[in-house]
Structure formats: structure tokens, C-alpha cells
Design a protein around this motif. Structure first.
Motif, PDB file in Angstrom:
ATOM      1  N   TYR A  26       7.890  16.764  -4.720  1.00  0.00           N
ATOM      2  CA  TYR A  26       7.928  16.424  -6.161  1.00  0.00           C
ATOM      3  C   TYR A  26       9.313  16.628  -6.855  1.00  0.00           C
ATOM      4  CZ  TYR A  26       2.963  16.930  -5.747  1.00  0.00           C
ATOM      5  OH  TYR A  26       1.585  16.528  -5.336  1.00  0.00           O
ATOM      6  N   PRO A  27      10.028  15.502  -7.074  1.00  0.00           N
ATOM      7  CA  PRO A  27       9.684  14.114  -7.204  1.00  0.00           C
ATOM      8  C   PRO A  27       9.448  13.552  -5.667  1.00  0.00           C
ATOM      9  CG  PRO A  27      11.788  14.122  -7.678  1.00  0.00           C
ATOM     10  CD  PRO A  27      11.377  15.672  -7.693  1.00  0.00           C
ATOM     11  N   PRO A  28       8.413  12.607  -5.341  1.00  0.00           N
ATOM     12  CA  PRO A  28       8.186  12.341  -3.950  1.00  0.00           C
ATOM     13  C   PRO A  28       9.561  11.719  -3.341  1.00  0.00           C
ATOM     14  CG  PRO A  28       6.717  11.341  -5.544  1.00  0.00           C
ATOM     15  CD  PRO A  28       7.738  12.320  -6.248  1.00  0.00           C
ATOM     16  N   ARG A  29      10.225  11.114  -3.896  1.00  0.00           N
ATOM     17  CA  ARG A  29      11.328  10.379  -3.096  1.00  0.00           C
ATOM     18  C   ARG A  29      12.104  11.310  -2.210  1.00  0.00           C
ATOM     19  NH1 ARG A  29      13.149  10.749  -8.652  1.00  0.00           N
ATOM     20  NH2 ARG A  29      14.958  12.267  -8.971  1.00  0.00           N
ATOM     21  N   GLN A  30      11.939  12.759  -2.515  1.00  0.00           N
ATOM     22  CA  GLN A  30      12.573  13.621  -1.454  1.00  0.00           C
ATOM     23  C   GLN A  30      11.978  13.573  -0.150  1.00  0.00           C
ATOM     24  OE1 GLN A  30      13.902  17.659  -3.737  1.00  0.00           O
ATOM     25  NE2 GLN A  30      11.885  17.029  -4.629  1.00  0.00           N
ATOM     26  N   LEU A  31      10.601  13.596  -0.238  1.00  0.00           N
ATOM     27  CA  LEU A  31       9.904  13.471   1.015  1.00  0.00           C
ATOM     28  C   LEU A  31      10.386  11.995   1.580  1.00  0.00           C
ATOM     29  CD1 LEU A  31       7.933  14.442   3.232  1.00  0.00           C
ATOM     30  CD2 LEU A  31       6.168  13.615   1.781  1.00  0.00           C
ATOM     31  N   TYR A  32      10.248  10.888   0.859  1.00  0.00           N
ATOM     32  CA  TYR A  32      10.645   9.693   1.302  1.00  0.00           C
ATOM     33  C   TYR A  32      11.852   9.728   2.216  1.00  0.00           C
ATOM     34  CZ  TYR A  32      11.159   4.671   1.193  1.00  0.00           C
ATOM     35  OH  TYR A  32      11.343   3.204   1.547  1.00  0.00           O
ATOM     36  N   ASP A  33      13.009  10.161   1.489  1.00  0.00           N
ATOM     37  CA  ASP A  33      14.246  10.309   2.106  1.00  0.00           C
ATOM     38  C   ASP A  33      13.947  11.000   3.411  1.00  0.00           C
ATOM     39  OD1 ASP A  33      15.182   8.884  -0.026  1.00  0.00           O
ATOM     40  OD2 ASP A  33      16.026  10.790  -1.092  1.00  0.00           O
ATOM     41  N   ILE A  34      13.545  11.999   3.581  1.00  0.00           N
ATOM     42  CA  ILE A  34      13.354  12.887   4.714  1.00  0.00           C
ATOM     43  C   ILE A  34      12.671  12.198   5.852  1.00  0.00           C
ATOM     44  CG2 ILE A  34      12.236  14.940   5.708  1.00  0.00           C
ATOM     45  CD1 ILE A  34      12.587  16.424   3.035  1.00  0.00           C
ATOM     46  N   LEU A  35      11.872  11.512   5.602  1.00  0.00           N
ATOM     47  CA  LEU A  35      11.150  10.973   6.687  1.00  0.00           C
ATOM     48  C   LEU A  35      11.600   9.435   6.782  1.00  0.00           C
ATOM     49  CD1 LEU A  35       7.211  11.145   5.508  1.00  0.00           C
ATOM     50  CD2 LEU A  35       8.511  12.439   7.453  1.00  0.00           C
ATOM     51  N   THR A  36      12.137   8.614   6.194  1.00  0.00           N
ATOM     52  CA  THR A  36      12.927   7.695   6.389  1.00  0.00           C
ATOM     53  C   THR A  36      14.176   7.756   7.264  1.00  0.00           C
ATOM     54  OG1 THR A  36      14.004   7.231   4.221  1.00  0.00           O
ATOM     55  CG2 THR A  36      11.858   6.171   4.623  1.00  0.00           C
ATOM     56  N   GLN A  37      14.892   8.825   6.795  1.00  0.00           N
ATOM     57  CA  GLN A  37      16.292   9.340   7.299  1.00  0.00           C
ATOM     58  C   GLN A  37      15.957   9.527   8.786  1.00  0.00           C
ATOM     59  OE1 GLN A  37      18.043  12.053   4.832  1.00  0.00           O
ATOM     60  NE2 GLN A  37      18.512  10.646   3.318  1.00  0.00           N
ATOM     61  N   ASP A  38      14.814  10.308   8.954  1.00  0.00           N
ATOM     62  CA  ASP A  38      14.294  10.668  10.332  1.00  0.00           C
ATOM     63  C   ASP A  38      13.691   9.377  11.376  1.00  0.00           C
ATOM     64  OD1 ASP A  38      15.152  13.389  10.011  1.00  0.00           O
ATOM     65  OD2 ASP A  38      13.436  14.065   9.453  1.00  0.00           O
ATOM     66  N   GLY A  39      13.583   8.302  10.897  1.00  0.00           N
ATOM     67  CA  GLY A  39      13.362   7.038  11.502  1.00  0.00           C
ATOM     68  C   GLY A  39      11.753   6.872  11.336  1.00  0.00           C
ATOM     69  N   LEU A  40      10.810   7.304  10.421  1.00  0.00           N
ATOM     70  CA  LEU A  40       9.719   6.887  10.132  1.00  0.00           C
ATOM     71  C   LEU A  40       9.599   5.745   9.082  1.00  0.00           C
ATOM     72  CD1 LEU A  40       6.970   7.612  11.047  1.00  0.00           C
ATOM     73  CD2 LEU A  40       6.511   8.985   8.886  1.00  0.00           C
ATOM     74  N   PRO A  41       8.908   4.301   9.610  1.00  0.00           N
ATOM     75  CA  PRO A  41       9.238   3.635   8.755  1.00  0.00           C
ATOM     76  C   PRO A  41       8.171   3.693   7.586  1.00  0.00           C
ATOM     77  CG  PRO A  41       7.848   2.860  10.504  1.00  0.00           C
ATOM     78  CD  PRO A  41       8.396   4.260  10.813  1.00  0.00           C
ATOM     79  N   SER A  42       8.374   3.088   6.489  1.00  0.00           N
ATOM     80  CA  SER A  42       7.438   3.025   5.200  1.00  0.00           C
ATOM     81  C   SER A  42       7.183   1.472   4.766  1.00  0.00           C
ATOM     82  CB  SER A  42       8.018   3.621   4.053  1.00  0.00           C
ATOM     83  OG  SER A  42       7.215   3.386   3.033  1.00  0.00           O
ATOM     84  N   SER A  43       6.006   1.178   4.282  1.00  0.00           N
ATOM     85  CA  SER A  43       5.679  -0.100   3.671  1.00  0.00           C
ATOM     86  C   SER A  43       6.310  -0.615   2.263  1.00  0.00           C
ATOM     87  CB  SER A  43       4.270  -0.769   4.010  1.00  0.00           C
ATOM     88  OG  SER A  43       3.650   0.284   3.069  1.00  0.00           O
ATOM     89  N   LYS A  44       6.717   0.743   1.824  1.00  0.00           N
ATOM     90  CA  LYS A  44       7.038   0.649   0.216  1.00  0.00           C
ATOM     91  C   LYS A  44       8.512   1.038  -0.063  1.00  0.00           C
ATOM     92  CE  LYS A  44       2.587   1.896  -1.385  1.00  0.00           C
ATOM     93  NZ  LYS A  44       1.770   2.732  -2.212  1.00  0.00           N
ATOM     94  N   ARG A  45       9.113   0.538  -0.975  1.00  0.00           N
ATOM     95  CA  ARG A  45      10.394   0.605  -1.447  1.00  0.00           C
ATOM     96  C   ARG A  45      10.750   2.291  -1.859  1.00  0.00           C
ATOM     97  NH1 ARG A  45      13.199  -4.000  -5.283  1.00  0.00           N
ATOM     98  NH2 ARG A  45      14.941  -2.606  -4.666  1.00  0.00           N
ATOM     99  N   ARG A  46      11.806   2.717  -1.687  1.00  0.00           N
ATOM    100  CA  ARG A  46      12.122   4.169  -2.141  1.00  0.00           C
ATOM    101  C   ARG A  46      11.721   4.346  -3.523  1.00  0.00           C
ATOM    102  NH1 ARG A  46      16.139   7.468  -4.472  1.00  0.00           N
ATOM    103  NH2 ARG A  46      16.373   9.295  -3.640  1.00  0.00           N
ATOM    104  N   PRO A  47      10.963   5.234  -4.094  1.00  0.00           N
ATOM    105  CA  PRO A  47      10.529   5.380  -5.455  1.00  0.00           C
ATOM    106  C   PRO A  47      11.744   5.980  -6.350  1.00  0.00           C
ATOM    107  CG  PRO A  47       9.711   7.383  -4.057  1.00  0.00           C
ATOM    108  CD  PRO A  47      10.368   6.232  -3.106  1.00  0.00           C
ATOM    109  N   SER A  48      11.806   5.558  -7.461  1.00  0.00           N
ATOM    110  CA  SER A  48      12.954   5.713  -8.229  1.00  0.00           C
ATOM    111  C   SER A  48      12.726   7.235  -9.006  1.00  0.00           C
ATOM    112  CB  SER A  48      13.015   4.849  -9.750  1.00  0.00           C
ATOM    113  OG  SER A  48      11.826   4.942 -10.386  1.00  0.00           O
TER     114      SER A  48
END
Length: 222
Positions: A200-222
Motif C-alpha cells: 500500500y499503495p499497490p504501485r510499489q508491488l507493481y513496480d517490484i514485480l514488473t521490474q523483475d520481469g513478471l508481466p501484468s495485464s494492467k497499467r501501473r496504478p497512479s
């Protein structure tokens, strides 16, 4: 708080009362006291919570590795939900029950799994046994087999709680965990780690996982 319709009483700023026929509740007896059953209790709690917390409550009730076994079964939870049809928050409890698992080891893992889902990442497998080069076995919290990617959410209690330390110093626990991670990285393509504060905020987890190469179907939350 739910009370029988004949009990009276008023809501206050700290306590909200909701009247409900006691006959509609699943009651059990413990040490001479009449209590709502574990399934009834977790459904009632989940009806009032945000989705991540409702899932965590459901996960805890279903937890398979608890000493003495789960507090209740999925079928028992679903039966209570069906009997509660029409009550406020039942849809929330139903959604949490559908998402719940018996494999989550902690509230942090439950919240992580919810955020992984809401952020558009693939659903991971939980507690997959991975054989390490030194002959021991690792059970990462999350594993994405298709991407050969492991993920772990670790609170700091792992390095401060005597139950986790098991006689070690905090420094020894940190070294042991680092050695374990090094072993895991030898047999797994990617390893992501985060703390509960990164949810929380979830964009932190989004950044960790995408930077490590895991794909997401959604855009980075603001």
C-alpha cells in the motif's frame, strides 16, 4: 455487532448494532458458552471488511497447516453465506470466500495475493516445494511456473520474533535467509521479494514485480 431484535440497545460511534433473528445464526457451545460457529463468525466479519481483509479472514479460517486443523471448511462457509442471503455485505463475503485458500501462511501473504490479482498479474501457485542445491527444500510464498519466477513477502518479525528465530540472533537469521535466497536463485529464473509496506499503495508491488520481469495485464496504478 449483531444482536437479537429483542435485545435493544443503541449504536454508538464505536459500535454499530444490527438486529437479526438469532434463529438464523449458526450457534455452537464452547465451555458452556453459546457462540457463533467459526464459519458463521468469519462470514459475518467478512461482510463488513474491505476485500483484502475479508480474504485474509477467510484464509485464516481455512488454513490447513494450523495445529488442530482448519477452523472450518469451505462447504461450511458457503452454507452460511447461502443462509445469509439478503443480509448486507453478503456479496462481499461470497467474493472473499471464492478467492480464499487454505495455503496462505499469514495476513501479509493473503494481502499480497489479493494485490497480485488486482494489479493484473497471473495467479501464482502457493507454497510450491522447490529442491535446492544443498539438498534442502524451499517453499516460496508464490511461484509462477510459466515464468519460473518465485515471490516472497516477508515481514520483519522473521528477524525479531523468537518463534521464528528459534534460538538464533537476528544477524544469524538474516544470514540464513540470504543463503536460502542464494540457493533458490540457482534453481529459479527470477526471485522477487517485498515487505508488507510495499502493498500500500499497490504501485510499489507493481513496480517490484514488473521490474523483475513478471508481466501484468494492467497499467501501473497512479
Amino acid at each position: 455487532m449483531e444482536v437479537g431484535r429483542s435485545n435493544g440497545g443503541r449504536s454508538s460511534g464505536a459500535l454499530a448494532r444490527h438486529s437479526r433473528p438469532l434463529a438464523s445464526l449458526e450457534i455452537v457451545e464452547l465451555d458452556g458458552l453459546a457462540l457463533t460457529s467459526p464459519a458463521q463468525s468469519v462470514v459475518d466479519v467478512a461482510r463488513t471488511m474491505r476485500f483484502p481483509d475479508a480474504v485474509a479472514a477467510m484464509d485464516s479460517a481455512l488454513y490447513a497447516r494450523r495445529t488442530g486443523g482448519p477452523l472450518c471448511t469451505r462447504d461450511e462457509i458457503e452454507a452460511v453465506i447461502e443462509r445469509s442471503a439478503g443480509q448486507p455485505g453478503v456479496a462481499r463475503a461470497r467474493a472473499a470466500a471464492a478467492f480464499a485458500t487454505s495455503l496462505s501462511d499469514s495476513v501479509e501473504e493473503s494481502h499480497s495475493r489479493v494485490q497480485i490479482h488486482l494489479l493484473g498479474f497471473p495467479a501464482p501457485e502457493l507454497q510450491v516445494r522447490i529442491r535446492l542445491p544443498n539438498g534442502t527444500t524451499a517453499l516460496p510464498d508464490f511461484y509462477w511456473r510459466e515464468f519460473d519466477h518465485a515471490g516472497e513477502c516477508d515481514g520483519r518479525s522473521k528477524y525479531t520474533d523468537p518463534a521464528f528465530l528459534r534460538g538464533r540472533t537476528a544477524a544469524e537469521a538474516v544470514i540464513d535467509e540470504k543463503n536460502r535466497e542464494n540457493q533458490l536463485r540457482q534453481v529459479v529464473g527470477r526471485v522477487s521479494r517485498w515487505e508488507p509496506k510495499h502493498l500500500y499503495p499497490p504501485r510499489q508491488l507493481y513496480d517490484i514485480l514488473t521490474q523483475d520481469g513478471l508481466p501484468s495485464s494492467k497499467r501501473r496504478p497512479s
